[in-house]
Design a protein around this motif. Sequence first.
Motif, short mmCIF file in Angstrom:
data_model
loop_
_atom_site.label_atom_id
_atom_site.label_comp_id
_atom_site.label_asym_id
_atom_site.label_seq_id
_atom_site.Cartn_x
_atom_site.Cartn_y
_atom_site.Cartn_z
N THR A 40 0.83 -1.20 0.00
CA THR A 40 0.00 0.00 0.00
C THR A 40 0.87 1.25 0.00
N ALA A 41 0.32 2.32 -0.56
CA ALA A 41 1.06 3.58 -0.58
C ALA A 41 1.40 4.04 0.83
N ASP A 42 0.46 3.88 1.76
CA ASP A 42 0.71 4.28 3.15
C ASP A 42 1.89 3.52 3.74
N VAL A 44 4.41 2.18 2.11
CA VAL A 44 5.64 2.65 1.48
C VAL A 44 6.11 3.94 2.14
N ILE A 45 5.18 4.84 2.40
CA ILE A 45 5.53 6.15 2.94
C ILE A 45 5.95 6.07 4.40
N ARG A 49 11.06 0.58 4.93
CA ARG A 49 11.26 0.45 3.48
C ARG A 49 12.20 -0.68 3.12
N LEU A 66 1.78 -1.18 -6.35
CA LEU A 66 1.23 -0.35 -5.29
C LEU A 66 -0.28 -0.51 -5.21
N LYS A 73 -0.64 10.44 -2.24
CA LYS A 73 0.12 9.37 -1.58
C LYS A 73 0.73 8.42 -2.60
N GLU A 76 3.77 9.98 -4.10
CA GLU A 76 4.93 9.91 -3.20
C GLU A 76 5.50 8.51 -3.17
N ALA A 77 4.62 7.49 -3.09
CA ALA A 77 5.08 6.11 -3.06
C ALA A 77 5.78 5.73 -4.36
N ILE A 80 9.22 7.18 -4.36
CA ILE A 80 10.10 6.41 -3.48
C ILE A 80 10.55 5.14 -4.21
#
Length: 334
Positions: A40-42, A44-45, A49, A66, A73, A76-77, A80
């Motif tokens: 999930t993006a959350d 990853v953030i 990691r 993802l 979000k 951002e993911a 990353i």
Amino acid sequence: MQYQAHRFSVAPMMDWTDRHCRVFHRGLTKRALLYTEMVTADAVIRGDRQRLLGFSAIEHPIALQLGGSDPAKLAEAASIGAGLGYDEINLNIGCPSDRVQEGRFGACLMAEPELVAACVSAMRNSQSMPVTVKCRIGIDDQDAEADLQRFIDVVAATGVSTFIVHARKAWLKGLSPKENREVPPLDYQRVYRLKAKHPELTIVINGGVETLDDACRHLEHVDGVMLGRAAYQNPYILADVDQRIFGDNDVVPGRGQALSSLLPYAAEHMRNGGRLSNITRHVLGLYHGQPRGRAFRRLLSERATNALATIGVLEDAIALAEHGYGRDDQSDAA
């Protein structure tokens, strides 16, 4: 960047396609595109990691899948993931589980193509790696061909050019994720027609593919094939991919060769505090249908799961399967 690797890929599978599984698969095929489990993006953030996203250089080409529905979000993911060196960022619009639906991502987003378009647009703008989408042919009662066509049209307008299409619709209510892989009927023809209507897109077919013969038949109609459970449960199928699917002339690796090449990786993993079973759980199907295959699985199941198991357990398993050292079980119909 266009990946010829999309011609054949191994599906992202929760609890299965972790980094150890991917290293093992890479020892069987150099060319197939490998995918992470969905993250999930959350996660990853905010998450660990290295644990969630770490991978080895030998895994390339590798895509990060993802899950999420918040464009900011996901952007951002994706950034990353690109920064960590992934070759592709994939958005999951196919998973039908209740937990995924509660988070408003996965297959339920097929009903919201404009939101998916916003998500992938943000992901593309945040980094330079290709963004792709994995979806179903439909969901619930929204499974007319026109619905799939509209979804593809809206999302492709953002610049996304590669879609991995699971050729079953998903029932979001009433069926478990396992049942959603088996109960709704496969409709390969719908995916073929999608490709025929969109020659400019890369269309990869997924769902119910069991053999490389199946894959070759699909490749007469679409650009790529994604293999899921068959590649995990009978991994030696991957050994012929580079020759049969990509036309390479490299020598096909033997089962013992693939396992022996895994030994240094396994030893390093254990030096870093990992357990042998983190790796060996992925190789149990390698000798499926082979003499001594059952004995191979039994040895690893009984000995590799011990917290104190050493690399010698895997070496013993190779010797048993390849040469018959130790217990000899010639019958393996499983």
